[in-house]
Design a protein around this motif. Sequence first.
Motif, PDB file in Angstrom:
ATOM      1  N   THR A  18      42.594 -28.870 -14.639  1.00 21.76           N
ATOM      2  CA  THR A  18      43.313 -28.120 -15.676  1.00 21.76           C
ATOM      3  C   THR A  18      42.350 -27.361 -16.596  1.00 21.76           C
ATOM      4  N   ASP A  19      41.051 -27.388 -16.269  1.00 14.21           N
ATOM      5  CA  ASP A  19      40.044 -26.772 -17.137  1.00 14.21           C
ATOM      6  C   ASP A  19      39.061 -25.961 -16.291  1.00 14.21           C
ATOM      7  N   ARG A  20      39.353 -24.665 -16.177  1.00 12.77           N
ATOM      8  CA  ARG A  20      38.533 -23.822 -15.319  1.00 12.77           C
ATOM      9  C   ARG A  20      37.067 -23.821 -15.748  1.00 12.77           C
ATOM     10  N   GLY A  21      36.845 -23.875 -17.055  1.00 13.78           N
ATOM     11  CA  GLY A  21      35.471 -23.896 -17.560  1.00 13.78           C
ATOM     12  C   GLY A  21      34.682 -25.074 -16.989  1.00 13.78           C
ATOM     13  N   SER A  22      35.354 -26.207 -16.831  1.00 13.73           N
ATOM     14  CA  SER A  22      34.654 -27.396 -16.312  1.00 13.73           C
ATOM     15  C   SER A  22      34.279 -27.194 -14.848  1.00 13.73           C
ATOM     16  N   PHE A  23      35.083 -26.420 -14.138  1.00 17.22           N
ATOM     17  CA  PHE A  23      34.790 -26.087 -12.735  1.00 17.22           C
ATOM     18  C   PHE A  23      33.575 -25.167 -12.677  1.00 17.22           C
ATOM     19  N   GLU A  24      33.540 -24.200 -13.596  1.00 16.87           N
ATOM     20  CA  GLU A  24      32.430 -23.247 -13.609  1.00 16.87           C
ATOM     21  C   GLU A  24      31.109 -23.897 -14.014  1.00 16.87           C
TER      22      GLU A  24
END
Length: 171
Positions: free
Chosen positions: A87-93
Amino acid sequence: MAKSPEVKLAVFGRAGVGKSALVVRFLTRRFIWEYDPTLESTYRHQANIDDEMVTMEILDTAGQEDIQQKEGHMRWGDGFILVYDITDRGSFEEVAPIRTLLEEVKKPKNVPLVLVANKSDLDHIRQVSTEEGERLASEMACAFYECSACADVSGGVSEAFHELCREVRRR
Ligand code: GDP
Ligand code: MG
């Protein structure tokens, strides 16, 4: 009697992705809703993996370390769980840069890791698709697990830890 092998595992990922919840789930099969986000802890755990007793030392990082602390944790570990929150794209990046730093610190060894996409129970607010996770894992040549620390129905959480142990032991 031969001493059982010891494997040092470190869990990395942005603060809030559920690193502590995953570790606690793995160790206790329970979910703890609130866990001090600034806390860094290590745990010892024994498990039978493929008919061999393995002792794991697990470092649950806080995810807010500066670069020197991060590098210290990376030197310490034999294998790494890289976690993001679906739910957190930043954490994926943030995963790829962690991987790059790992490669640098561990050079010329290649680094045993697994990629874990957490919070799969929150599919309705998902920002990162399963395919994107799979693609990243294949770029990093590692196993991929999409799972949920709070609703671990299929046992994916312990499968991820066990697979990482196998990966370390294969080297
Ligand atoms: P950490 O900072 O990476 O150690 O993250 P925590 O384990 O402290 O978890 C951060 C927040 O996410 C807490 O409020 C947890 O209750 C929540 N959380 C962790 N894992 C899951 C999960 O699988 N599903 C849901 N819905 N919430 C989760
Ligand atoms: Mg934590």
